[in-house]
Design an enzyme around this catalytic site. Structure first.
Site, PDB file in Angstrom:
ATOM      1  N   GLU A 251       0.855  -1.188   0.000  1.00 64.70           N
ATOM      2  CA  GLU A 251       0.000   0.000   0.000  1.00 64.70           C
ATOM      3  C   GLU A 251       0.891   1.238   0.000  1.00 64.70           C
ATOM      4  O   GLU A 251       2.109   1.142   0.167  1.00 64.70           O
ATOM      5  CB  GLU A 251      -0.932   0.001   1.218  1.00 64.70           C
ATOM      6  CG  GLU A 251      -0.197   0.070   2.546  1.00 64.70           C
ATOM      7  CD  GLU A 251      -1.114  -0.095   3.747  1.00 64.70           C
ATOM      8  OE1 GLU A 251      -2.281  -0.484   3.583  1.00 64.70           O
ATOM      9  OE2 GLU A 251      -0.651   0.172   4.872  1.00 64.70           O
TER      10      GLU A 251
ATOM     11  N   HIS B  28      -4.085   2.840   7.578  1.00 68.52           N
ATOM     12  CA  HIS B  28      -2.939   2.569   8.441  1.00 68.52           C
ATOM     13  C   HIS B  28      -2.128   3.836   8.715  1.00 68.52           C
ATOM     14  O   HIS B  28      -2.091   4.749   7.902  1.00 68.52           O
ATOM     15  CB  HIS B  28      -2.025   1.538   7.784  1.00 68.52           C
ATOM     16  CG  HIS B  28      -2.636   0.172   7.706  1.00 68.52           C
ATOM     17  ND1 HIS B  28      -2.331  -0.714   6.699  1.00 68.52           N
ATOM     18  CD2 HIS B  28      -3.533  -0.459   8.491  1.00 68.52           C
ATOM     19  CE1 HIS B  28      -2.999  -1.835   6.879  1.00 68.52           C
ATOM     20  NE2 HIS B  28      -3.741  -1.704   7.961  1.00 68.52           N
TER      21      HIS B  28
END
Length: 311
Positions: A225, A263
């Site tokens: 990511e 996150h």
């Protein structure tokens, strides 16, 4: 090759008596994990009862005051941590000081400085941390023998996949489950969530090293990511050392710069850490990158079936 931990290793759970700890300890036990104790100084000496569906019997798990006490009594080789962020540093340090070989930290929201301190200390002692802010580790059984249950450390659902030749490593918990489902008919040796924080105990490179050394793993799905350079590091290592095929998916192509996406480590800052940068590095290393999770699964499926992947 043990893939981080040998089968049937004794496991303790720090925070087992809390709601999340109770819920997931029950899941892990029913998945076949050899859980031998919990840790909570306020409830030391008590037992917690869990129902085992396969045998339709109850199992009493003792609670110990400290990790050291639990290890001395049970020989524990791994600990799974389910505690609030403010207690996570103390829990990690306690497990490290007890020389627990593998520490899986599920907790999210841990201050980066706390994680950095614990990860460095663990490295000095030769102890592996997985996480924090991760779904954990699922190892599938190596054989069809009913007595071989594999091992589940954390919150990864175990009932959706069977044993097979694929390895999976991911920075995202949800995408871990999605790709497991997409490739469930092929099956896995192990599924590992390394976590999406800026500092984690196990990197993508270290996961690839484990899969490369494992005879039963024939191909690897890697899920990255935006943010940081873990995927670029993995691409560079794989280009030089990986003999097994790897396919990747990168989440966050549409993420705006400067905005944290999920996150704590998933943020593009100063024009660095973009999904496109990661895609370029991976493809230059010969690693196909799917535009969607489904396409990434299809690319890996084509490789496993002996074809040439079409991006």
């Amino acid at each position: 090759m043990a893939l981080f931990i040998e089968d049937n290793a004794p496991v303790i759970v720090q925070g087992m008596t809390g709601h999340q700890g109770m819920t997931h300890t029950g899941r892990m036990l029913n998945a076949g994990t050899h859980i031998v104790g919990g840790v909570n100084p306020r409830k030391a000496g008590q037992e917690v009862t869990f129902h085992i569906d396969e045998t339709d019997k109850d199992l009493n798990i003792p609670v110990y005051a400290t990790c050291s006490e639990a290890k001395e009594a049970t020989g524990a080789k791994a600990s799974v941590i389910f505690v609030p962020p403010r207690f996570a540093k103390s829990a990690m340090l306690e497990a490290i000081e007890a020389d627990i070989e593998l520490i899986v930290v599920i907790t999210e929201g841990i201050p980066v400085a706390d994680t950095a301190y614990c990860v460095e200390l663990a490295l000095q002692k030769g102890i592996r941390i997985i996480g924090p802010n991760c779904p954990g580790l699922l190892k599938l059984p190596e054989s069809a023998d009913a007595s071989d249950k594999g091992i589940n450390l954390g919150i990864i659902p175990d009932g959706i996949v069977s044993s097979g030749p694929l390895g999976l490593v991911s920075k995202s918990g949800t995408l871990t489950y999605q790709l497991m489902g997409e490739l469930a008919d092929i099956g896995f040796t192990a599924c590992l969530g390394v976590g999406g924080d800026p500092i984690v105990g196990t990197t993508l490179v270290e996961a690839l090293q484990q899969f490369e050394a494992d005879d039963n793993t024939k191909a690897v799905m890697m899920i990255g990511e935006i943010g940081g350079n873990a995927e670029q590091d993995a691409a560079a290592w794989a280009k030089e050392h990986m003999s097994k095929p790897v396919v990747a998916y990168i989440a966050g192509f549409t993420a705006p710069e400067g905005k944290q996406m999920g996150h704590a480590g998933a943020i593009v800052s100063g024009g660095k850490g973009t999904a496109q940068d990661k895609k370029n590095a991976l493809e230059e290393a010969g690693i196909p990158v799917g535009k969607t999770p489904g396409q990434a699964a299809q690319l890996l499926r084509e490789i496993v079936n002996g074809g040439t992947p079409q991006a």
